[in-house]
Design an enzyme around this catalytic site. Structure first.
Site, PDB file in Angstrom:
ATOM      1  CE  LYS A  18      -1.726   1.605   4.051  1.00  0.00           C
ATOM      2  NZ  LYS A  18      -1.503   3.040   4.342  1.00  0.00           N
ATOM      3  CG  ASN A  19       2.325   2.670   3.519  1.00  0.00           C
ATOM      4  OD1 ASN A  19       1.143   2.926   3.236  1.00  0.00           O
ATOM      5  ND2 ASN A  19       2.733   2.489   4.748  1.00  0.00           N
ATOM      6  CB  CYS A 114      -5.282  10.709  11.330  1.00  0.00           C
ATOM      7  SG  CYS A 114      -3.688  10.104  11.809  1.00  0.00           S
ATOM      8  NE  ARG A 119      -0.045  10.674   9.858  1.00  0.00           N
ATOM      9  CZ  ARG A 119      -0.397   9.558   9.190  1.00  0.00           C
ATOM     10  NH1 ARG A 119      -1.546   8.986   9.454  1.00  0.00           N
ATOM     11  NH2 ARG A 119       0.389   9.081   8.255  1.00  0.00           N
ATOM     12  CG  ASP A 304       3.367   1.769   9.552  1.00  0.00           C
ATOM     13  OD1 ASP A 304       3.571   1.967   8.346  1.00  0.00           O
ATOM     14  OD2 ASP A 304       2.998   2.658  10.335  1.00  0.00           O
ATOM     15  NE  ARG A 396      -7.407   4.272   5.012  1.00  0.00           N
ATOM     16  CZ  ARG A 396      -7.009   5.460   5.453  1.00  0.00           C
ATOM     17  NH1 ARG A 396      -7.504   5.954   6.576  1.00  0.00           N
ATOM     18  NH2 ARG A 396      -6.103   6.151   4.796  1.00  0.00           N
TER      19      ARG A 396
HETATM   20  C1  EPZ Z   1       3.997   7.192   6.111  1.00  0.00           C
HETATM   21  O1  EPZ Z   1       3.171   8.209   6.656  1.00  0.00           O
HETATM   22  C2  EPZ Z   1       3.126   5.951   6.067  1.00  0.00           C
HETATM   23  N1  EPZ Z   1       1.982   6.199   5.186  1.00  0.00           N
HETATM   24  C3  EPZ Z   1       2.656   5.599   7.477  1.00  0.00           C
HETATM   25  O2  EPZ Z   1       1.933   4.374   7.390  1.00  0.00           O
HETATM   26  C4  EPZ Z   1       3.881   5.377   8.375  1.00  0.00           C
HETATM   27  O3  EPZ Z   1       3.445   5.139   9.689  1.00  0.00           O
HETATM   28  C5  EPZ Z   1       4.774   6.619   8.340  1.00  0.00           C
HETATM   29  O4  EPZ Z   1       5.127   6.921   6.964  1.00  0.00           O
HETATM   30  C6  EPZ Z   1       6.061   6.428   9.134  1.00  0.00           C
HETATM   31  O5  EPZ Z   1       6.768   5.328   8.621  1.00  0.00           O
HETATM   32  C7  EPZ Z   1       2.143   6.066   3.838  1.00  0.00           C
HETATM   33  O6  EPZ Z   1       3.225   5.788   3.356  1.00  0.00           O
HETATM   34  C8  EPZ Z   1       0.926   6.305   2.996  1.00  0.00           C
HETATM   35  P1  EPZ Z   1       5.946  10.725   8.075  1.00  0.00           P
HETATM   36  P2  EPZ Z   1       3.696   9.748   6.626  1.00  0.00           P
HETATM   37  O7  EPZ Z   1       5.788  11.927   7.214  1.00  0.00           O
HETATM   38  O8  EPZ Z   1       4.407  10.016   5.337  1.00  0.00           O
HETATM   39  C9  EPZ Z   1       6.003  14.050  11.428  1.00  0.00           C
HETATM   40  C10 EPZ Z   1       0.179   2.925   7.774  1.00  0.00           C
HETATM   41  O9  EPZ Z   1      -0.215   2.394   8.816  1.00  0.00           O
HETATM   42  N2  EPZ Z   1       5.973  15.005  10.310  1.00  0.00           N
HETATM   43  O10 EPZ Z   1       7.207   9.945   8.027  1.00  0.00           O
HETATM   44  O11 EPZ Z   1       2.575  10.622   7.004  1.00  0.00           O
HETATM   45  C11 EPZ Z   1       4.652  13.378  11.581  1.00  0.00           C
HETATM   46  O12 EPZ Z   1       3.797  14.173  12.382  1.00  0.00           O
HETATM   47  C12 EPZ Z   1       0.545   4.385   7.765  1.00  0.00           C
HETATM   48  O13 EPZ Z   1       0.351   2.328   6.669  1.00  0.00           O
HETATM   49  C13 EPZ Z   1       6.120  16.360  10.570  1.00  0.00           C
HETATM   50  O14 EPZ Z   1       6.274  16.774  11.720  1.00  0.00           O
HETATM   51  O15 EPZ Z   1       4.757   9.697   7.812  1.00  0.00           O
HETATM   52  C14 EPZ Z   1       4.983  12.086  12.266  1.00  0.00           C
HETATM   53  O16 EPZ Z   1       5.064  12.309  13.667  1.00  0.00           O
HETATM   54  C15 EPZ Z   1       0.261   5.038   9.110  1.00  0.00           C
HETATM   55  N3  EPZ Z   1       6.078  17.248   9.537  1.00  0.00           N
HETATM   56  C16 EPZ Z   1       6.379  11.763  11.733  1.00  0.00           C
HETATM   57  O17 EPZ Z   1       6.898  12.979  11.153  1.00  0.00           O
HETATM   58  C17 EPZ Z   1       5.911  16.830   8.232  1.00  0.00           C
HETATM   59  O18 EPZ Z   1       5.908  17.677   7.321  1.00  0.00           O
HETATM   60  C18 EPZ Z   1       6.372  10.688  10.664  1.00  0.00           C
HETATM   61  O19 EPZ Z   1       5.618  11.169   9.586  1.00  0.00           O
HETATM   62  C19 EPZ Z   1       5.769  15.448   7.993  1.00  0.00           C
HETATM   63  C20 EPZ Z   1       5.808  14.560   9.038  1.00  0.00           C
END
Ligand code: EPZ
Length: 415
Positions: A18-19, A114, A119, A304, A396
């Protein structure tokens, strides 16, 4: 509905990731040529993403039997990712990069929070500003425009190795003028899959999978064919299902390299694991050893998989500690697991779990994708019947999860 207590056994085929597919679908916006995506997983989020790019001008056809998507975007006819889509699926925010790259402008709703955290998307926006985009905020949307009509290559340093920010900026940099380097980039395998797809389209990317990715902008890219990588989190979840039920299963279509942090922890918990090029066999034990786990960006232990391991540790022979360092509120599954008899103490981002011999079946509720998966795992091991509600969260990210578990001997059915 799950009647627990049966050790899983048999062989299961892992679906594609998915990711990995979500950013790849978004990247198809970069070209008018047809892109063919193979081995697609039948997941709700995939179809939401296809609807979104269709509203932006893409022609999307799916051959579900062949599990293929055919995407071409003759021109960008829409520039807005609406709130109702972005709030439902955060990955919608990933159209910002390709819209800026191909059309020079985008209007994207800010993703709300969420269940697992606020996020924010500040790292995405800061990166695009460094690439000469102007960002304006208003009414819950951001409006981004490339000041000269085309993004400019730049050095971008990410305060945190955000997966989404790395993906958005990577896609945006492909058509930028000049060279971009993304530093302190995320190095998850899904980013490597995206970079491989973009390079097949004619992009010039090196360093994906490391903390520094360099992109030499090109004027245009062409269509490409790509088979999506296997889903390492689905694989990790099913390995944990074998562990928590003391079963013996073989997973097909996996990349063991992607699962190293999960495999290491399952071995530490006492499981027996053997690997081949694309298969993993795992044999569980009656009760796992307790673990200390801290989630980290790849190649650390994946956030995850945190909920699934918390369920496993509820049966450990001793006290375990799990620290969630990525999201500020990713313990929604704890209250539900407590209803099944799990002994868990929470202190901020730290969970302390006193393992016990048995969990009891109960009615529980999925709050998010991986929490729902953890409740299924707990139900598979619990005595009695467990009813997991709100399973749309689970659909999902897991394709036909109950069919896969039934074929492994689980007494589980969708009501
Ligand atoms: C991706 O989400 C995945 N989703 C998530 O999987 C996964 O948990 C996450 O990466 C971490 O590995 C998809 O790939 C579609 P991040 P993403 O940006 O990109 C902070 C699942 O269960 N952050 O690495 O949203 C954020 O708040 C899902 O499949 C900022 O502060 O993750 C979080 O605390 C859930 N500012 C941390 O970084 C930003 O601009 C990680 O977020 C972006 C992120």
């Amino acid at each position: 509905m799950i009647n627990g207590g049966k050790p899983l056994s048999g062989t299961v085929q892992i679906s594609s990731s998915k990711n990995a597919i979500l950013p790849i679908i978004s990247a198809c916006l970069l070209t008018a040529d047809e892109c063919i995506i193979k081995d697609i997983p039948g997941l709700d989020d995939v179809f939401v993403m296809c609807d979104l790019i269709s509203s932006l001008g893409s022609r999307v056809e799916a051959n579900i039997r062949k599990r293929e998507l055919y995407i071409s975007t003759p021109e960008i006819t829409g520039h807005t990712a609406p709130y109702e889509l972005v709030s439902k699926m955060r990955a919608s925010f990933l159209v910002l990069g390709p819209l800026l790259a191909r059309a020079g402008k985008a209007k994207v709703a800010l993703p709300g929070g969420c269940p697992i955290g606020t996020r924010p998307v500040d790292l995405h926006l800061k990166g695009f500003e460094a690439m000469d985009a102007q960002i304006e905020y208003g009414n819950g949307y951001i409006e981004a425009t490339a000041r000269t009509g085309r993004l400019k290559g730049s050095r971008v340093y990410l305060d945190f190795p955000s997966v989404g920010a790395t993906e958005n900026l990577l896609i945006g940099a492909v058509l930028a003028e000049g060279c971009t380097s993304i530093e302190n980039a995320a190095s998850e395998p899904e980013i490597v899959d995206l970079a491989n797809f973009l390079n097949k389209m004619g992009a010039r990317i090196i360093g994906a999978g490391t903390d520094t990715i360099t992109i030499e902008g090109v004027d245009r890219v062409h269509g490409a064919e790509h088979a999506i990588m296997p889903d390492r989190i689905e694989a990790g979840t099913l390995m944990t299902a074998a562990a928590i039920t003391g079963g013996d299963i073989t997973l097909r279509n996996v990349v063991p390299e992607h699962l190293k942090p999960v495999t290491a922890k399952l071995l530490e918990a006492g499981m027996e694991i053997s690997e081949s090029l694309s298969e993993i066999r795992i044999k569980g034990v009656p009760r796992p050893f307790p673990l200390n786990i801290k989630t980290h960006p790849f190649p650390g232990f994946p956030t995850d998989m945190q909920a699934q391991f918390l369920a496993l540790m509820a049966r450990a022979q001793g006290t375990s500690v799990i620290v969630e360092t990525i999201f500020e509120n990713r313990f929604m599954h704890v209250n539900e697991l407590r209803r099944m008899g799990a002994q868990i103490r929470l202190d901020g981002r730290t969970a302390v779990i006193e393992g016990s011999e048995n969990l009891q079946g109960a009615r529980v509720r999925a709050t998010d994708l991986r929490a729902g998966a953890a409740l299924i795992l707990a139900g598979l091991a619990a005595r009695g019947t467990t009813e997991v509600q709100d399973i749309h969260h689970i659909d999902r990210g897991y394709e036909f999860i109950e069919n896969k578990l039934q074929r492994l001997g689980a007494d589980i059915k969708r009501m």
